[in-house]
Design a protein around this motif. Structure first.
Motif, PDB file in Angstrom:
ATOM      1  N   SER A  44      -6.306  -2.024   5.324  1.00 37.72           N
ATOM      2  CA  SER A  44      -6.158  -1.159   4.344  1.00 37.72           C
ATOM      3  C   SER A  44      -6.748  -1.506   3.870  1.00 37.72           C
ATOM      4  O   SER A  44      -7.665  -1.220   2.710  1.00 37.72           O
ATOM      5  N   ILE A  45      -6.987  -3.161   3.223  1.00 36.91           N
ATOM      6  CA  ILE A  45      -7.088  -3.134   2.095  1.00 36.91           C
ATOM      7  C   ILE A  45      -8.977  -3.800   2.413  1.00 36.91           C
ATOM      8  O   ILE A  45      -9.341  -4.090   3.826  1.00 36.91           O
TER       9      ILE A  45
ATOM     10  N   GLU B 101       0.966  -4.518   0.397  1.00 40.07           N
ATOM     11  CA  GLU B 101       1.428  -4.343  -0.984  1.00 40.07           C
ATOM     12  C   GLU B 101       2.558  -5.896  -0.581  1.00 40.07           C
ATOM     13  O   GLU B 101       2.510  -6.884  -0.961  1.00 40.07           O
ATOM     14  N   MET B 102       3.400  -6.680   0.478  1.00 44.40           N
ATOM     15  CA  MET B 102       3.744  -8.129   1.085  1.00 44.40           C
ATOM     16  C   MET B 102       2.664  -8.968   1.183  1.00 44.40           C
ATOM     17  O   MET B 102       2.893  -9.855   0.138  1.00 44.40           O
ATOM     18  N   LEU B 103       1.210  -8.328   1.290  1.00 41.95           N
ATOM     19  CA  LEU B 103       0.220  -9.667   1.017  1.00 41.95           C
ATOM     20  C   LEU B 103      -0.294  -9.743  -0.335  1.00 41.95           C
ATOM     21  O   LEU B 103      -0.708 -10.934  -0.948  1.00 41.95           O
ATOM     22  N   ARG B 104      -0.546  -8.698  -1.307  1.00 38.70           N
ATOM     23  CA  ARG B 104      -0.752  -8.429  -2.019  1.00 38.70           C
ATOM     24  C   ARG B 104      -0.014  -9.549  -3.566  1.00 38.70           C
ATOM     25  O   ARG B 104       0.087 -10.762  -3.931  1.00 38.70           O
ATOM     26  N   GLU B 105       0.930  -9.267  -3.165  1.00 36.95           N
ATOM     27  CA  GLU B 105       2.712 -10.095  -3.717  1.00 36.95           C
ATOM     28  C   GLU B 105       2.362 -11.476  -3.283  1.00 36.95           C
ATOM     29  O   GLU B 105       2.451 -12.313  -4.744  1.00 36.95           O
TER      30      GLU B 105
ATOM     31  N   MET C 220       6.705   3.478   0.507  1.00 39.08           N
ATOM     32  CA  MET C 220       5.677   3.618   1.441  1.00 39.08           C
ATOM     33  C   MET C 220       5.471   2.238   1.480  1.00 39.08           C
ATOM     34  O   MET C 220       4.845   1.769   0.455  1.00 39.08           O
ATOM     35  N   THR C 221       5.199   1.954   2.676  1.00 36.29           N
ATOM     36  CA  THR C 221       4.203   0.270   2.827  1.00 36.29           C
ATOM     37  C   THR C 221       2.590   0.914   3.935  1.00 36.29           C
ATOM     38  O   THR C 221       2.418   1.767   4.180  1.00 36.29           O
ATOM     39  N   THR C 222       1.795   0.292   3.290  1.00 35.62           N
ATOM     40  CA  THR C 222       0.385   0.361   3.436  1.00 35.62           C
ATOM     41  C   THR C 222      -0.048  -0.595   4.435  1.00 35.62           C
ATOM     42  O   THR C 222       0.335  -2.094   4.250  1.00 35.62           O
ATOM     43  N   PRO C 223      -0.940  -0.535   5.620  1.00 34.60           N
ATOM     44  CA  PRO C 223      -1.857  -1.779   6.462  1.00 34.60           C
ATOM     45  C   PRO C 223      -2.375  -2.937   5.606  1.00 34.60           C
ATOM     46  O   PRO C 223      -3.055  -2.250   5.273  1.00 34.60           O
TER      47      PRO C 223
ATOM     48  N   MET D 154     -11.440 -12.419  -1.323  1.00 32.75           N
ATOM     49  CA  MET D 154     -12.651 -11.965  -2.218  1.00 32.75           C
ATOM     50  C   MET D 154     -12.041 -10.544  -1.769  1.00 32.75           C
ATOM     51  O   MET D 154     -11.720  -9.206  -2.312  1.00 32.75           O
ATOM     52  N   ALA D 155     -11.072 -10.224  -0.628  1.00 36.77           N
ATOM     53  CA  ALA D 155     -10.440  -8.770  -0.284  1.00 36.77           C
ATOM     54  C   ALA D 155      -9.439  -8.662  -1.197  1.00 36.77           C
ATOM     55  O   ALA D 155      -9.210  -7.601  -1.984  1.00 36.77           O
ATOM     56  N   LEU D 156      -8.273  -9.371  -1.441  1.00 39.11           N
ATOM     57  CA  LEU D 156      -7.576  -9.645  -2.498  1.00 39.11           C
ATOM     58  C   LEU D 156      -8.134  -8.588  -4.153  1.00 39.11           C
ATOM     59  O   LEU D 156      -7.482  -8.545  -4.816  1.00 39.11           O
ATOM     60  N   GLN D 157      -8.952  -9.414  -4.455  1.00 41.71           N
ATOM     61  CA  GLN D 157      -9.443  -8.873  -5.778  1.00 41.71           C
ATOM     62  C   GLN D 157     -10.213  -7.656  -5.517  1.00 41.71           C
ATOM     63  O   GLN D 157     -10.986  -7.515  -6.677  1.00 41.71           O
TER      64      GLN D 157
END
Length: 108
Positions: A7-8, A28-32, A1-4, A59-62
């Motif tokens: 959602s971050i 998930e792809m963005l975080r990776e 399952m992927t999240t938009p 900042m969002a990814l943190q």
């Protein structure tokens, strides 16, 4: 399952649309990918460089509020942003050269 992507925290529908256009299809792809690779991809896809947009992404990814970036940390991010901007938005540089620069492969 992927999240938009939206959602971050701090990343809304407009940013998600830019990501989708650049082939970044999930949170998930963005975080990776991480902020630097993702932002460079956005620039290569035609997103206009904007420092606030870059540090909001960082900042969002943190998981931090977008306006939490201050002082020396903000100055260091500005240096990274300027480097990303110059290596990702040179129209004379091929896509292959841009991607090699992003992963740290440089000639010379």
């Amino acid at each position: 399952m992927t999240t938009p992507v939206s959602s971050i925290r701090n990343l809304g529908p407009a940013f998600e649309a830019s990501c989708t256009a650049a082939g970044i299809t999930s949170a998930e792809m963005l975080r990776e990918m991480g902020a630097d690779v993702a932002y460079a991809r956005l620039l290569c896809n035609g997103t206009k460089p904007h420092f606030i947009g870059y540090y909001v992404l960082v900042m969002a990814l943190q998981g931090r509020p977008w306006n939490d970036c201050k002082g020396a940390e903000k100055a260091a991010l500005r240096v990274k942003f300027d480097a990303l901007k110059s290596s990702s938005s040179d129209p004379a540089q091929t896509e292959f050269e841009r991607m090699m620069n992003l992963i740290g492969v440089r000639s010379g």
